[in-house]
Enzyme design. Structure first.
Site, PDB file in Angstrom:
ATOM      1  N   GLU A  30      52.025  75.939  84.274  1.00 46.28           N
ATOM      2  CA  GLU A  30      52.254  77.158  85.031  1.00 46.28           C
ATOM      3  C   GLU A  30      51.398  77.167  86.298  1.00 46.28           C
ATOM      4  OE1 GLU A  30      51.222  80.003  82.086  1.00 46.28           O
ATOM      5  OE2 GLU A  30      52.845  79.403  80.728  1.00 46.28           O
ATOM      6  N   GLU A  61      54.856  78.681  77.037  1.00 46.56           N
ATOM      7  CA  GLU A  61      54.081  77.554  76.523  1.00 46.56           C
ATOM      8  C   GLU A  61      54.828  76.762  75.460  1.00 46.56           C
ATOM      9  OE1 GLU A  61      51.334  80.126  78.658  1.00 46.56           O
ATOM     10  OE2 GLU A  61      52.820  80.541  77.089  1.00 46.56           O
ATOM     11  N   PHE A  84      45.129  78.924  80.345  1.00 45.35           N
ATOM     12  CA  PHE A  84      43.878  79.383  79.743  1.00 45.35           C
ATOM     13  C   PHE A  84      43.932  79.119  78.248  1.00 45.35           C
ATOM     14  CE2 PHE A  84      43.376  81.808  83.644  1.00 45.35           C
ATOM     15  CZ  PHE A  84      42.004  81.790  83.848  1.00 45.35           C
ATOM     16  N   HIS A 130      41.005  84.666  77.530  1.00 48.90           N
ATOM     17  CA  HIS A 130      40.654  83.710  78.583  1.00 48.90           C
ATOM     18  C   HIS A 130      39.333  82.993  78.311  1.00 48.90           C
ATOM     19  CE1 HIS A 130      43.691  86.095  80.633  1.00 48.90           C
ATOM     20  NE2 HIS A 130      43.669  85.260  81.654  1.00 48.90           N
TER      21      HIS A 130
END
Length: 324
Positions: A30, A61, A84, A130
């Site tokens: 991405e 994903e 992340f 994250h």
């Protein structure tokens, strides 16, 4: 190639070299193309190699991983970026049920040369999802190789070695160290799955990987002021683990402390402590201790410094080990 580079730049150069050396290498993720990735690890690569080799993907994903597996079946060498750490879970089933098992399912006839790059760990003041450390999930899964560099040299060469591997590799990048600079040499110096003694010592062994190696080096430097010589071992590979190097160190020092950001409960340190106790029992002067995160969801960024292991928590463990 030799010179001072940040870990981010060392990774960028590794991807560039891999794209240059093998036309079957493709990057997927991405915002990795025009943007160059959130951390700019892929900066400039789409411009130089085209959007058919540096591919901006949808925010999906599971789809990214499924596509990478399909490309590997067709002879390509995909390098997937998970933006992340906490975003990997939608792809988790593809990774552990398909990517990790395809080689065994095909009785060795099918190879899966897929590298999954994941920025992991905390320390950057980020929001939820994250700052996670999920290495134990992947190290627990047979069929996956799991590695994590701690410096620019290893970041560059370990990524190139991972991409060249015919097995799937989970490549964990310590995101809070992206801007740390170091010398990048002309050759890897070590095989991908070898541990490295970064500081010799005689009183206790600190075992760490990724972002915690620097913390352990700082702890060893502080301990030296009190006359204590701590050995620091950079694990580098989380699966497989270079147990012979760890055993040799523990037999010299008699004490061991495993340090990682992930929660201590059922973390990688548990396996290391158990296995090394079995192998080094008669050489140990104290139980192998563990320092890590708490058994709780990763906290808001304002208080993450109280969650993450720091120099004081490592030195406290050293005090406890030496008290035996």
């Amino acid at each position: 190639m030799a010179g001072q580079l940040s870990i981010a730049k060392a990774l960028n150069e590794a991807l560039r070299k891999s794209l240059e050396s093998d036309p079957k290498t493709v990057l997927m993720g991405e915002d990795i193309g025009k943007l160059g990735g959130v951390f700019r690890i892929t900066d400039g690569l789409q411009k130089d190699f085209g959007d058919d080799r540096v591919i901006d993907t949808p925010l999906a994903e599971s789809g990214i991983m499924g596509t990478a597996i399909g490309l590997a079946l067709r002879g390509y060498r995909p390098v997937v970026e998970i933006q992340f750490d906490g975003f990997v879970y939608p792809a988790f089933d593809q990774i552990v049920s398909q990517l990790a098992k395809m080689h065994a399912r095909a009785l060795g006839h099918v190879k899966m040369p897929v590298t999954v790059r994941i920025p992991f760990g905390g320390g950057i003041g980020a929001v939820e999802h994250h700052s996670e450390s999920h290495e134990a999930y992947f190290a627990h899964t047979a069929g996956l190789r799991v590695v994590s560099p701690s410096n620019a040299h290893d970041a560059h060469w370990m990524l190139r070695q991972a991409i060249e591997s015919d097995d799937p590799v989970i490549f964990l990048e310590p995101k809070r160290r992206y801007w740390d600079k170091g010398e990048v040499g002309e050759d890897p110096m070590l095989p991908l799955h070898s541990a490295r003694i970064v500081r010799p010592g005689t009183d206790a062994t600190l075992i760490a990987y990724g972002p915690m190696v620097k913390v352990c080096q700082e702890a060893a430097k502080a301990a030296e002021e009190d006359g204590r010589q701590l050995e620091v071992v950079d694990l580098r590979s989380l699966s497989p683990i270079d147990f012979p190097t760890l055993e040799e160190s523990l037999k010299r020092t008699g004490r061991g402390i495993v340090v990682h950001e992930a929660p201590v409960f059922l973390g990688l340190g548990a396996e290391l402590a158990a296995r090394l106790t079995e192998r080094c029992f008669y050489h140990l002067e104290a139980p192998i201790l563990r320092v890590g995160g708490y058994h709780a969801p990763y906290p808001p960024s304002r208080v993450e410094e109280t969650y993450l292991p720091d120099l004081d928590r490592v030195l406290d463990a050293v005090d406890r080990a030496l008290a035996y």
